[in-house]
Enzyme design. Structure first.
Site, short mmCIF file in Angstrom:
data_model
loop_
_atom_site.label_atom_id
_atom_site.label_comp_id
_atom_site.label_asym_id
_atom_site.label_seq_id
_atom_site.Cartn_x
_atom_site.Cartn_y
_atom_site.Cartn_z
N TYR A 180 0.94 -1.05 0.16
CA TYR A 180 -0.01 -0.16 -0.24
C TYR A 180 1.06 1.27 -0.05
O TYR A 180 1.55 1.60 0.99
CB TYR A 180 -0.77 -0.01 1.10
CG TYR A 180 -1.91 1.24 1.59
CD1 TYR A 180 -2.13 2.06 0.61
CD2 TYR A 180 -2.51 1.01 2.51
CE1 TYR A 180 -2.93 2.90 0.63
CE2 TYR A 180 -3.73 2.10 2.83
CZ TYR A 180 -3.79 3.13 1.77
OH TYR A 180 -4.74 4.09 1.87
N LYS B 116 -1.70 -1.48 -3.97
CA LYS B 116 -2.63 -0.29 -3.98
C LYS B 116 -1.80 0.99 -4.02
O LYS B 116 -1.22 1.36 -2.95
CB LYS B 116 -3.63 -0.50 -2.92
CG LYS B 116 -4.56 0.66 -2.77
CD LYS B 116 -5.33 1.09 -1.52
CE LYS B 116 -5.87 2.16 -1.47
NZ LYS B 116 -6.43 2.69 -0.32
#
Length: 320
Positions: free
Chosen positions: A141, A169
């Site tokens: 992330y 992400k």
């Protein structure tokens, strides 16, 4: 049953669920059930709990655990559940991955630890240790605005040799970085590359992204699913029309005075207006002030103008 992560890269819309809270800041399970049922009915492809929109870093460990367990129970295998385990303590991140495993989640999501600055070598080591000790696969992330650390492209490239690291992400909002990630990930056909900023969903899918972790999908899941489908099918006219509604929804995120929290404040205010959950944020943070609620209502009216985007909240939903 929805797509399992063992079936291949996760693609589509994965809402970063808000964490519905009671006045004493415990998990509001009834509200969570309304939320999860609404987004699944809207056609989403997965759920992400304890992310930024879910206030993960602010919640007590007991509420984090309750949120993970309840989300997995309510989802009941219909879509994959990804759990944010980011923490200032790597040991706590690993422990949360065990909680997620026990609850029946499908993957964990890990951003660089914050507070103490971390260099790329130590970051890679942290990911490798998490990957080794977590029973679940790990998604990276990239959230530099809040962690103050970029997961650099070379670090991502090095981590492609970790078989249980399954993607990234990216919430940087940097399309040049996103393009670099797309090239890096060509080394792993099983990796997913998901975008965080929802106003960039169409552009990132065009680059080769696999979908979006879009906060607004808490409120209008069908809007984002339809936009993703239009982008994938190449329907430019539909994509343009739907992007205009996404842009209008984005006005929610400019109402608060704290840019790091305004997305959460706006989404929770909208959900409160739609009878899903209270607007309560985890202390010490406050919801939007009463003077901003008329603007929230105006934004919702504009986005709801399309008949098929009207609310799917159960008529038995409790007032909040």
């Amino acid at each position: 049953m929805g797509q399992r992560l063992t079936d291949g890269p996760l693609r589509g819309i994965v809402p970063p669920l808000v964490t519905p809270l009671t006045p004493d800041e415990q998990l509001d399970r009834d509200a969570l059930e309304r939320l999860v049922e609404n987004v699944i009915a809207g056609g989403v492809h997965g759920l992400f709990v304890l992310g930024t929109t879910g206030e993960g870093p602010s919640l007590s460990y007991s509420v984090r655990g309750a949120m993970v367990e309840a989300s997995c129970e309510i989802a009941a295998g219909r879509v994959p559940v990804l759990v944010g385990v980011t923490d200032t303590s790597l040991a706590e991140a690993i422990d949360m991955s065990l909680v997620a495993t026990e609850a029946g989640a499908d993957a964990v999501v890990f951003a660089p630890p914050c507070y103490f600055p971390i260099d790329q070598d130590d970051l890679a080591s942290a990911v490798r240790r998490l990957a080794a000790e977590s029973p679940l696969p790990v998604m990276l992330y990239n959230m530099p605005a809040l962690t103050k650390t970029i997961i650099e492209p070379e670090t991502v490239r090095q981590l492609t040799d970790e078989p249980t690291v399954i993607g990234l992400k990216d919430s940087s909002g940097d399309l040049a970085y996103f393009r670099q990630m797309r090239e890096v990930m060509r080394q792993r056909s099983d990796w997913s590359l998901m975008a965080g900023p929802e106003h960039l969903l169409a552009e990132t899918v065009a680059i080769g992204g696999d979908g979006g972790v879009c906060g607004g999908a808490n409120v209008f899941p069908r809007l984002f699913v339809r936009l993703f489908e239009a982008c994938v099918s190449g329907d430019a006219a539909a994509s343009q029309a739907l992007c205009s509604r996404v842009d209008r929804l984005g006005d929610l995120y400019r109402l608060g005075s704290n840019p790091a929290l305004s997305v959460i404040q706006g989404i929770k205010a909208a959900l409160a207006e739609r009878g899903v959950c209270a607007a309560t944020l985890c202390s010490p943070f406050s919801p939007l002030c009463n003077g901003e609620i008329d603007m929230v209502r105006a934004i919702l009216r504009d986005v709801e103008a399309a008949e098929d985007l009207t609310k799917v909240v159960s008529p038995t939903a409790a007032p909040v």
